[in-house]
Design a protein around this motif. Sequence first.
Motif, mmCIF file in Angstrom:
data_model
loop_
_atom_site.group_PDB
_atom_site.id
_atom_site.type_symbol
_atom_site.label_atom_id
_atom_site.label_comp_id
_atom_site.label_asym_id
_atom_site.label_seq_id
_atom_site.Cartn_x
_atom_site.Cartn_y
_atom_site.Cartn_z
ATOM 1 N N VAL A 1 31.069 13.823 5.854
ATOM 2 C CA VAL A 1 30.498 12.702 6.607
ATOM 3 C C VAL A 1 28.978 12.810 6.646
ATOM 4 N N ALA A 2 28.484 14.008 6.919
ATOM 5 C CA ALA A 2 27.034 14.202 6.996
ATOM 6 C C ALA A 2 26.371 13.883 5.665
ATOM 7 N N LEU A 3 26.983 14.333 4.582
ATOM 8 C CA LEU A 3 26.417 14.059 3.257
ATOM 9 C C LEU A 3 26.440 12.562 2.954
ATOM 10 N N LEU A 4 27.532 11.899 3.285
ATOM 11 C CA LEU A 4 27.617 10.452 3.028
ATOM 12 C C LEU A 4 26.558 9.692 3.820
ATOM 13 N N ARG A 5 26.323 10.103 5.057
ATOM 14 C CA ARG A 5 25.281 9.444 5.855
ATOM 15 C C ARG A 5 23.922 9.577 5.172
ATOM 16 N N GLU A 6 23.644 10.783 4.680
ATOM 17 C CA GLU A 6 22.350 11.014 4.026
ATOM 18 C C GLU A 6 22.240 10.241 2.709
ATOM 19 N N LEU A 7 23.365 10.172 1.990
ATOM 20 C CA LEU A 7 23.351 9.416 0.735
ATOM 21 C C LEU A 7 23.133 7.924 1.000
ATOM 22 N N LYS A 8 23.699 7.452 2.097
ATOM 23 C CA LYS A 8 23.495 6.046 2.453
ATOM 24 C C LYS A 8 22.018 5.786 2.737
ATOM 25 N N GLU A 9 21.400 6.711 3.460
ATOM 26 C CA GLU A 9 19.975 6.557 3.785
ATOM 27 C C GLU A 9 19.124 6.635 2.537
ATOM 28 N N ASP A 10 19.447 7.593 1.671
ATOM 29 C CA ASP A 10 18.630 7.806 0.477
ATOM 30 C C ASP A 10 18.829 6.717 -0.571
ATOM 31 N N ASP A 11 20.023 6.153 -0.607
ATOM 32 C CA ASP A 11 20.347 5.049 -1.522
ATOM 33 C C ASP A 11 19.877 5.355 -2.949
ATOM 34 N N LEU A 12 20.520 6.370 -3.541
ATOM 35 C CA LEU A 12 20.093 6.856 -4.850
ATOM 36 C C LEU A 12 20.310 5.836 -5.969
ATOM 37 N N GLY A 13 21.236 4.931 -5.785
ATOM 38 C CA GLY A 13 21.493 3.947 -6.833
ATOM 39 C C GLY A 13 22.437 4.439 -7.902
ATOM 40 N N VAL A 14 23.258 5.441 -7.573
ATOM 41 C CA VAL A 14 24.300 5.909 -8.500
ATOM 42 C C VAL A 14 25.637 5.838 -7.771
ATOM 43 N N SER A 15 26.721 5.869 -8.549
ATOM 44 C CA SER A 15 28.050 5.809 -7.949
ATOM 45 C C SER A 15 28.381 7.128 -7.253
ATOM 46 N N VAL A 16 28.957 7.028 -6.077
ATOM 47 C CA VAL A 16 29.399 8.209 -5.329
ATOM 48 C C VAL A 16 30.896 8.053 -5.072
ATOM 49 N N VAL A 17 31.644 9.093 -5.415
ATOM 50 C CA VAL A 17 33.101 9.071 -5.263
ATOM 51 C C VAL A 17 33.509 10.217 -4.340
ATOM 52 N N VAL A 18 34.435 9.922 -3.423
ATOM 53 C CA VAL A 18 34.999 10.956 -2.555
ATOM 54 C C VAL A 18 36.491 11.048 -2.864
ATOM 55 N N THR A 19 36.959 12.244 -3.157
ATOM 56 C CA THR A 19 38.383 12.461 -3.416
ATOM 57 C C THR A 19 38.992 13.263 -2.280
ATOM 58 N N GLY A 20 40.184 12.831 -1.848
ATOM 59 C CA GLY A 20 40.910 13.534 -0.794
ATOM 60 C C GLY A 20 42.063 12.664 -0.347
ATOM 61 N N LEU A 21 42.759 13.088 0.695
ATOM 62 C CA LEU A 21 43.801 12.245 1.258
ATOM 63 C C LEU A 21 43.189 10.949 1.762
ATOM 64 N N VAL A 22 43.925 9.862 1.618
ATOM 65 C CA VAL A 22 43.360 8.534 1.873
ATOM 66 C C VAL A 22 42.828 8.394 3.293
ATOM 67 N N GLU A 23 43.624 8.788 4.262
ATOM 68 C CA GLU A 23 43.203 8.558 5.648
ATOM 69 C C GLU A 23 41.947 9.335 6.036
ATOM 70 N N PRO A 24 41.853 10.630 5.745
ATOM 71 C CA PRO A 24 40.609 11.334 6.078
ATOM 72 C C PRO A 24 39.392 10.794 5.317
ATOM 73 N N VAL A 25 39.584 10.407 4.068
ATOM 74 C CA VAL A 25 38.451 9.866 3.310
ATOM 75 C C VAL A 25 38.001 8.532 3.914
ATOM 76 N N ALA A 26 38.981 7.702 4.306
ATOM 77 C CA ALA A 26 38.628 6.432 4.956
ATOM 78 C C ALA A 26 37.881 6.697 6.254
ATOM 79 N N GLU A 27 38.346 7.718 6.982
ATOM 80 C CA GLU A 27 37.665 8.084 8.228
ATOM 81 C C GLU A 27 36.228 8.527 7.959
ATOM 82 N N SER A 28 36.028 9.297 6.892
ATOM 83 C CA SER A 28 34.679 9.786 6.573
ATOM 84 C C SER A 28 33.749 8.620 6.263
ATOM 85 N N CYS A 29 34.259 7.630 5.543
ATOM 86 C CA CYS A 29 33.430 6.457 5.232
ATOM 87 C C CYS A 29 33.091 5.688 6.503
#
Length: 216
Positions: free
Chosen positions: A89-117
């Motif tokens: 979650v912390a990394l995704l927040r920082e990536l959102k702020e930085d907005d690198l302009g590349v694709s970011v993929v998160v792999t894991g069980l659906v519910e926890p990944v949805a929660e992280s987003c």
Amino acid sequence: MSHTLHRQGMAENLTNDYIVFAMSAKGINEKGSAVKLRRFLQMAMEHSPINFGDMKTGNRFTHSLEEIMDGIQDVSIVHAVFTDLDPVVALLRELKEDDLGVSVVVTGLVEPVAESCQRAGLQPHTVEYSLGIWGQTGLLPEPWVLEISTMCGHGQVAFDLVRRLVRQVERGRMTAAEAVMELARPCVCGVFNTERARLLIERMCAQPATGESRGG
């Protein structure tokens, strides 16, 4: 399609398995993306991933961080593996702020990944599901071998290597922690979850063995 999509196991042992990776799109934003992918890995390292790597160079068990950074190219796919949701979650927040302009993929069980987003304030663009394995599934190895080997999505962790190292642990010739270091090396991308593998091996070795269950 993601090479991290086909990890097998039970929900209880997949809840400590998350991969975050970044890549550019060929012909779209590929040119000059190496600097963005290096930035992604720098950001991921701030959250202490247990494994990381670039498919063009190798993983943390075969190369230093400096070597992996230096080897990142525009066509690289850069990965980081975590055992907890909070650093994701912390990394995704920082990536959102930085907005690198590349694709970011998160792999894991659906519910926890949805929660992280959700916690990071992100709306997933796409969700991919694995439909399992079709065909002559009777030719597959034992389920406990697949739980470990499928943590390398390119099939570089050989079934017999898993069996041999588990037998070594059972016989007291190495620890589970030592075995997973060896298992992680062939997974060039660096998506092999060593902590999950250690727990799976320790669980397996705590169970009574039969010749068939351990591969003889």
